[in-house]
Design a protein around this motif. Structure first.
Motif, PDB file in Angstrom:
ATOM      1  N   THR A   2      15.063 -11.671 -52.028  1.00  0.00           N
ATOM      2  CA  THR A   2      14.550 -10.460 -51.388  1.00  0.00           C
ATOM      3  C   THR A   2      15.666  -9.432 -51.248  1.00  0.00           C
ATOM      4  N   ALA A   3      15.252  -8.182 -51.236  1.00  0.00           N
ATOM      5  CA  ALA A   3      16.217  -7.090 -51.075  1.00  0.00           C
ATOM      6  C   ALA A   3      16.727  -7.078 -49.636  1.00  0.00           C
ATOM      7  N   PRO A   4      17.985  -6.722 -49.445  1.00  0.00           N
ATOM      8  CA  PRO A   4      18.502  -6.652 -48.071  1.00  0.00           C
ATOM      9  C   PRO A   4      17.764  -5.580 -47.272  1.00  0.00           C
ATOM     10  N   GLN A   5      17.566  -5.857 -46.013  1.00  0.00           N
ATOM     11  CA  GLN A   5      16.883  -4.915 -45.130  1.00  0.00           C
ATOM     12  C   GLN A   5      17.856  -3.827 -44.678  1.00  0.00           C
ATOM     13  N   ALA A   6      17.436  -2.596 -44.843  1.00  0.00           N
ATOM     14  CA  ALA A   6      18.254  -1.482 -44.362  1.00  0.00           C
ATOM     15  C   ALA A   6      18.020  -1.315 -42.865  1.00  0.00           C
ATOM     16  N   PHE A   7      19.063  -1.030 -42.153  1.00  0.00           N
ATOM     17  CA  PHE A   7      18.885  -0.800 -40.724  1.00  0.00           C
ATOM     18  C   PHE A   7      18.527   0.669 -40.506  1.00  0.00           C
ATOM     19  N   PRO A   8      17.705   0.946 -39.519  1.00  0.00           N
ATOM     20  CA  PRO A   8      17.273   2.332 -39.294  1.00  0.00           C
ATOM     21  C   PRO A   8      18.427   3.191 -38.770  1.00  0.00           C
ATOM     22  N   LEU A   9      18.546   4.369 -39.321  1.00  0.00           N
ATOM     23  CA  LEU A   9      19.558   5.310 -38.854  1.00  0.00           C
ATOM     24  C   LEU A   9      18.930   6.230 -37.820  1.00  0.00           C
ATOM     25  N   GLU A  10      19.609   6.398 -36.736  1.00  0.00           N
ATOM     26  CA  GLU A  10      19.121   7.277 -35.685  1.00  0.00           C
ATOM     27  C   GLU A  10      20.223   8.255 -35.310  1.00  0.00           C
ATOM     28  N   PRO A  11      19.869   9.515 -35.089  1.00  0.00           N
ATOM     29  CA  PRO A  11      20.883  10.487 -34.665  1.00  0.00           C
ATOM     30  C   PRO A  11      21.513  10.054 -33.344  1.00  0.00           C
ATOM     31  N   THR A  12      22.804  10.224 -33.256  1.00  0.00           N
ATOM     32  CA  THR A  12      23.523   9.900 -32.036  1.00  0.00           C
ATOM     33  C   THR A  12      24.227  11.158 -31.551  1.00  0.00           C
ATOM     34  N   PRO A  13      23.798  11.690 -30.438  1.00  0.00           N
ATOM     35  CA  PRO A  13      24.438  12.917 -29.950  1.00  0.00           C
ATOM     36  C   PRO A  13      25.882  12.646 -29.529  1.00  0.00           C
ATOM     37  N   ILE A  14      26.735  13.599 -29.816  1.00  0.00           N
ATOM     38  CA  ILE A  14      28.127  13.512 -29.387  1.00  0.00           C
ATOM     39  C   ILE A  14      28.488  14.810 -28.683  1.00  0.00           C
ATOM     40  N   HIS A  15      29.512  14.758 -27.890  1.00  0.00           N
ATOM     41  CA  HIS A  15      30.000  15.967 -27.233  1.00  0.00           C
ATOM     42  C   HIS A  15      31.447  16.178 -27.649  1.00  0.00           C
ATOM     43  N   VAL A  16      31.691  17.332 -28.221  1.00  0.00           N
ATOM     44  CA  VAL A  16      33.051  17.714 -28.594  1.00  0.00           C
ATOM     45  C   VAL A  16      33.343  19.008 -27.842  1.00  0.00           C
ATOM     46  N   PRO A  17      34.394  19.027 -27.056  1.00  0.00           N
ATOM     47  CA  PRO A  17      34.703  20.239 -26.287  1.00  0.00           C
ATOM     48  C   PRO A  17      34.898  21.457 -27.201  1.00  0.00           C
ATOM     49  N   ASP A  18      34.489  22.610 -26.713  1.00  0.00           N
ATOM     50  CA  ASP A  18      34.627  23.845 -27.487  1.00  0.00           C
ATOM     51  C   ASP A  18      36.076  24.120 -27.869  1.00  0.00           C
ATOM     52  N   THR A  19      37.010  23.739 -27.017  1.00  0.00           N
ATOM     53  CA  THR A  19      38.427  23.969 -27.341  1.00  0.00           C
ATOM     54  C   THR A  19      38.842  23.180 -28.578  1.00  0.00           C
ATOM     55  N   VAL A  20      38.307  21.984 -28.727  1.00  0.00           N
ATOM     56  CA  VAL A  20      38.619  21.160 -29.898  1.00  0.00           C
ATOM     57  C   VAL A  20      38.007  21.779 -31.150  1.00  0.00           C
TER      58      VAL A  20
END
Length: 57
Positions: A2-20
């Protein structure tokens, strides 16, 4: 077999400071790419024209 099962990709919010982000934009704007003669086929890495478009994005 059987073909390997792909895991579901889900957006993950991140916070990057505006100064960076501002610092990153400043650094990218100041970058001078090397001469890129003879690299149309990507044999020496990412072509400068493509990288320039990516940085401008």
């Amino acid at each position: 077999m059987t073909a390997p099962q792909a895991f579901p990709l889900e957006p993950t919010p991140i916070h990057v400071p505006d100064t960076v982000l501002d610092d990153l934009r400043t650094r990218l704007a100041a970058t001078r790419p090397p001469l890129d003669e003879g690299n149309e086929d990507w044999s020496y890495g990412v072509p400068a024209a493509y990288l320039g478009e990516l940085v401008a994005y």
